[in-house]
Design an enzyme around this catalytic site. Structure first.
Site, PDB file in Angstrom:
ATOM      1  N   GLU A 306     -34.715  24.162 -22.267  1.00  0.00           N
ATOM      2  CA  GLU A 306     -33.725  23.249 -22.041  1.00  0.00           C
ATOM      3  C   GLU A 306     -34.682  21.871 -22.283  1.00  0.00           C
ATOM      4  O   GLU A 306     -34.396  20.964 -21.473  1.00  0.00           O
ATOM      5  CB  GLU A 306     -33.031  23.061 -20.827  1.00  0.00           C
ATOM      6  CG  GLU A 306     -32.145  24.325 -20.673  1.00  0.00           C
ATOM      7  CD  GLU A 306     -31.596  24.304 -19.550  1.00  0.00           C
ATOM      8  OE1 GLU A 306     -31.814  23.686 -18.506  1.00  0.00           O
ATOM      9  OE2 GLU A 306     -30.255  24.994 -19.245  1.00  0.00           O
ATOM     10  N   ASP A 385     -26.366  32.294 -16.935  1.00  0.00           N
ATOM     11  CA  ASP A 385     -26.796  31.119 -16.044  1.00  0.00           C
ATOM     12  C   ASP A 385     -25.878  30.788 -14.667  1.00  0.00           C
ATOM     13  O   ASP A 385     -25.130  29.949 -14.759  1.00  0.00           O
ATOM     14  CB  ASP A 385     -26.798  29.935 -16.857  1.00  0.00           C
ATOM     15  CG  ASP A 385     -27.250  28.547 -16.299  1.00  0.00           C
ATOM     16  OD1 ASP A 385     -28.044  28.826 -15.131  1.00  0.00           O
ATOM     17  OD2 ASP A 385     -27.297  27.478 -16.876  1.00  0.00           O
ATOM     18  N   GLU A 413     -23.288  25.835  -8.350  1.00  0.00           N
ATOM     19  CA  GLU A 413     -23.123  24.584  -9.771  1.00  0.00           C
ATOM     20  C   GLU A 413     -22.100  25.204 -10.261  1.00  0.00           C
ATOM     21  O   GLU A 413     -21.048  24.338 -10.684  1.00  0.00           O
ATOM     22  CB  GLU A 413     -24.442  25.206 -10.418  1.00  0.00           C
ATOM     23  CG  GLU A 413     -24.326  24.280 -12.028  1.00  0.00           C
ATOM     24  CD  GLU A 413     -25.708  24.548 -12.768  1.00  0.00           C
ATOM     25  OE1 GLU A 413     -26.662  24.872 -12.183  1.00  0.00           O
ATOM     26  OE2 GLU A 413     -25.260  24.080 -13.622  1.00  0.00           O
TER      27      GLU A 413
HETATM   28  C1  GCV Z   1     -32.576  22.516 -13.194  1.00  0.00           C
HETATM   29  C2  GCV Z   1     -28.790  25.112 -15.748  1.00  0.00           C
HETATM   30  C3  GCV Z   1     -28.429  23.935 -14.871  1.00  0.00           C
HETATM   31  C4  GCV Z   1     -29.566  22.879 -14.909  1.00  0.00           C
HETATM   32  C5  GCV Z   1     -30.868  23.701 -14.325  1.00  0.00           C
HETATM   33  C6  GCV Z   1     -31.117  24.877 -15.315  1.00  0.00           C
HETATM   34  C7  GCV Z   1     -32.552  25.449 -14.675  1.00  0.00           C
HETATM   35  O1  GCV Z   1     -29.041  25.077 -16.852  1.00  0.00           O
HETATM   36  O2  GCV Z   1     -27.394  23.507 -15.414  1.00  0.00           O
HETATM   37  O3  GCV Z   1     -29.192  21.825 -14.071  1.00  0.00           O
HETATM   38  O4  GCV Z   1     -32.153  22.641 -14.490  1.00  0.00           O
HETATM   39  O5  GCV Z   1     -30.019  25.748 -15.429  1.00  0.00           O
HETATM   40  O6  GCV Z   1     -32.107  26.714 -13.969  1.00  0.00           O
HETATM   41  O7  GCV Z   1     -33.509  25.314 -15.191  1.00  0.00           O
END
Ligand code: GCV
Length: 827
Positions: A306, A385, A413
């Site tokens: 990411e 995720d 989340e």
């Molecule tokens: C901290 C997902 C979440 C992100 C998070 C990522 C991760 O994509 O939406 O907010 O980033 O996981 O676990 O690194």
């Protein structure tokens, strides 16, 4: 006078739960027990607490036992540092007790953190011994004894040894230095504020206590999307304050790090893990940190994911990256948790062979065996995720010679962001108990991992999570990390009794709601392995069925006019299923044996495909959504029956939360059902989808000042349209055309977070209700995330009555309305 005394007596008898509680004390309330229970324990608990050892965790244990017994039994334990011959609770490590209380003749073989609760009869005295191999274990044993008292378990004739399921049981925080929390729903960070550590660490101390009570022994205190500042000297001294605060609770501190730090912070020209300058930089930085925090647990690293920089910048491997840091940590006993969450978020969605689910295994399989022994690969429980339903990640089965941790997300989340009640333990247990069939033998995931990590994200809200019921997820995480074999029911039963007391009706209702809540949430958000059908490119909260499609994030469900689901088979799909051992792959590969719950995660099928349940896929999608929404409505009814059995404040707050969830579940139900009906062209066999008796769309009402606007995505509003107020005050009016009688009037409106609109509802000239739209939902848009509902119960309506809603916009909020629904009065 007599009657006043009787009243006071009765008041004293009333369970403590009835006093207003903020939720701050979570499961550590130590509320007074009722008379029968306290009589039983007053007899069993001796008056003396004999404490051996001055270590900080042992002293925390002493204080905890003192407070707990005082709170629950109204008794002040007498503190001693030796055995007097009288019965006592005895506290100390095995080493200390063997030396200082040899008459107890204690001998046991315990691993670090394990504890032993043992009743010893000696010379006419009864000694309730709490001992362990280390001081942290003594603390854990003390919490365990208090838990027994609180939930009514026996504490006489004890001989109980408890060994943790894994040596490393950590939580990760995604807290940023400015005080925000990525995916945090319980208020701002308890650690950071405006670029530095908070002045008062009282909350951190209380959090340490909470963590210790469930056996958590480490916490990383900054976001895995790490800011390099955390490795600066100024921050290191602040981290030291956190470590000092948590040490008495046996909780080690860890830091998330940025892999490019040697360059971005150290001023080197490179962060290539094989560069000697980089190797030396990590070593010297780690030494510097350990001088400030000698017991630092280690680091967490998100690399090549990411947008985070990683070893791929230099064509190096994840093992190169992990090992350079592991070697710097090794002399200090630290670990590096290297996240397995590595994937390309710019994948070509048109290529049907591309698959994000494959990424973790594809990245780490070839590196098996090349990681140092203080590297732990931290793997999210599923391959995508934290979706509402995923299979266990195949990487757990792949890594045999490399240490791995299971990463579970406590913060909700994709699971309703603490606005929806979802108890996650049953989901986690499915992953932990999942049999990976390594070498064709029974190999549950829990037997493969050497560490548990939970993404915790508690915040400054009074209840830590912003929702009382969400506390059960942190509790459950800790209890599972300690004892992965506990059942979901055992865990939630304990939690409920500790948090809300032992009233049988409250225990039955709350445990019942919690245990069914994951399935319920799945039913109305994304059944059959579709994943949470939320806005994946936005706030991950409201419904947006197509948000996952036609972008590079790879959370595709590939629904089109013909069918739905990702073909992940080895035979014709992405090959993901082939990453599992043959014993598992065989089950998922075949439509005959693939479980319905994961069907659309593994296969693309026509809507008419018949499930093992006998229903077609499309009918299941409709039915599960209606069932999910009905179940939440049932939760509200069940909760109402607890009035007076739960303290008023928490009663009201949970009630409001469930009411809100009931409204949101209808928004989800309608959006997903309408979307699939329109896309598949197949009607609901039960005729419910698209038919809403009693619903009047706002755009069909007589409008003054309000303007109809199409909502995006279209399924987020009933009739695809909302009305928004473009003047100072607007009205929407309808004439009631139904039978006379008592009715509930439901107003579906939109409550965005950049304004506080006002609403009034009139029937004729009578003002029936007024309210403000001041919620802090995560959106400024009129869509499913901001969709809210106001129920005006018990309105006596006659045909021809005029119902008028007045909306007064404020700030960026347009007092938007979706519809009015008039239903039989529920009460
Ligand atoms: C901290 C997902 C979440 C992100 C998070 C990522 C991760 O994509 O939406 O907010 O980033 O996981 O676990 O690194």
């Amino acid at each position: 006078m007599k009657s006043t005394l009787a009243f006071l007596f009765l008041l004293f008898l009333t369970p403590a739960a009835l006093h207003a509680e903020s939720g701050y004390n979570t499961w550590l309330r130590y509320a007074p027990l009722d008379n029968a229970a306290s009589a039983k324990y007053r007899e069993a608990v001796p008056s003396i607490l004999a404490v051996f050892g001055t270590q900080a965790p042992v002293q925390s244990a002493r204080q905890e036992l003192t407070d707990g017994v005082r709170g629950m039994l109204g008794r002040n334990l007498r503190q001693e540092s030796r055995l007097t011959g009288d019965s006592a609770i005895v506290l100390g490590t095995l080493d200390d007790l063997r030396k200082l209380a040899p008459q107890l003749s204690l001998a046991a073989d315990l691993v670090p953190d394990a504890y032993w609760l043992k009743t010893v009869q000696r010379d006419g005295g009864t000694f309730t011994v709490i001992t362990a191999q280390n001081d942290r274990g003594v603390l854990y044993g003390s919490f365990a004894l208090l838990r027994k008292i609180a939930i009514g378990d026996p504490i006489i004739n004890l001989d109980e040894k408890q060994t943790p399921g894994a040596a490393i049981r950590w939580v990760n925080h995604w807290d940023n230095i400015d005080g925000t929390i990525e995916r945090g729903y319980g208020g701002p960070s308890i650690f950071w504020e405006n670029g530095r550590l908070r002045e008062s660490l009282d909350r951190v101390r209380d959090y340490g206590r909470m963590l210790a009570s469930i056996g958590i022994n480490g916490v990383s205190i900054n976001n895995v999307n790490a800011n390099t500042r955390f490795l600066e000297p100024e921050l290191i001294s602040q981290v030291r304050r956190v470590a000092d605060t948590l040490r008495p609770w046996g909780v080690k501190v860890a830091l998330s790090i940025d892999f490019s730090s040697p360059r971005s912070l150290g001023g080197l020209s490179t962060f290539d893990p094989l560069d000697p300058g980089v190797v030396a930089w990590w070593k010297s930085k780690v030494d510097e940190i350990y001088r400030a925090v000698p017991d630092l647990g280690g680091f967490v690293l998100k690399a090549d994911s990411e947008g985070r920089l990683g070893p791929s910048a230099y064509k190096r491997t994840h093992a190169d990256a992990a090992n350079v840091i592991a070697r710097a940590l090794k002399p200090h006993g630290g670990f590096i948790f290297y996240r397995g969450f590595v994937y390309d978020n710019k994948m070509d969605w048109r290529n049907l062979k591309n698959d994000r689910a494959r990424a973790a295994d594809d990245n780490f399989r070839a590196l098996e065996g090349s990681f140092d022994d203080n590297v732990v690969i931290q793997i999210k429980h599923g391959p995508i995720d934290f979706q509402v339903r995923e299979p266990a990640s195949p990487l757990f089965g792949t890594l045999q010679k490399t240490k791995s941790a299971i990463e579970l997300q406590i913060t909700q989340e994709y699971m309703g962001q603490a606005r929806h009640l979802v108890f996650l333990v049953p989901m986690w247990k499915e992953a932990l108990d999942f049999d990976m069939r390594v070498r064709d033998r029974r190999t549950p995931v829990k037997s493969l991992v050497s560490a548990f990590v939970g993404v915790s994200n508690v915040g400054m809200s009074e209840s830590w999570f912003g929702n009382h019921m969400s506390q059960a997820n942190l509790y459950g995480f800790g209890r599972l990390a300690w004892s992965p074999d506990l059942t979901s029911r055992q865990i939630v039963d304990e939690w409920t009794r500790l948090t809300f007391g032992n009233d049988p009706a409250a225990v039955e209702t709350i445990t019942g709601i919690q245990l069914t809540s994951w399935r319920t949430y799945e039913n109305y958000t994304g059944p059959l392995g579709l994943q949470t059908l939320t806005d994946i490119v936005g706030n991950h909260y409201g419904v947006a069925v197509e948000a996952s499609e036609r972008n590079g994030w790879g959370q595709w469900h590939r629904a089109d006019e013909q069918g739905v689901g990702m073909n992940r088979t080895a035979a014709s799909g992405t090959g993901f299923i082939g990453q599992f051992s043959p014993g598992v792959a065989r089950i998922y590969e075949s439509l005959e044996t693939c479980p319905d719950d994961l069907l659309l995660f593994m296969h693309h099928v026509p809507y008419t495909h018949v499930l093992h349940s006998g229903k077609s896929v499309i009918q299941h999608i409709y039915d599960s959504h209606y069932e999910g929404a009905e179940t939440v409505a049932g939760y509200v009814r069940q909760w109402k029956a607890l009035r007076g059995r739960v303290d008023d404040r928490r009663y009201d707050e949970v009630y409001a939360q469930l009411e809100y969830q009931a409204g949101q579940s209808i928004v989800w139900r309608d959006a997903v059902s309408n979307w699939f009906r329109q896309t598949s062209g197949i009607p609901d066999a039960q005729g419910r989808v698209g038919r809403h008796p009693g619903r009047i769309e706002a755009e069909a009402m007589s409008l003054s000042g309000y303007v109809a606007r199409a909502v995006t995505p279209w399924e987020a509003a009933s009739g695809q349209t909302a009305v928004e107020c473009e003047t100072a005050t607007c009205t929407a009016t309808l004439r009631y055309a139904g039978e006379p009688g008592w009715r509930d009037v439901i107003v579906q409106y939109f409550d965005v977070n950049n304004g506080v609109s006002r609403f009034r509802l009139w029937v004729g000239s009578q003002l029936m209700s007024e309210w403000i739209a001041d919620d802090r939902v995560p959106t400024r848009r009129v869509d499913s995330s901001s969709s809210a509902r106001r129920v005006i119960p018990g309105v006596a309506l006659r045909p021809g009555d005029e119902i008028r809603i007045e909306g007064i916009p404020n700030g960026g909020e347009t007092a938007a309305l979706d519809y009015v629904e008039i239903a039989e009065a529920e009460n």
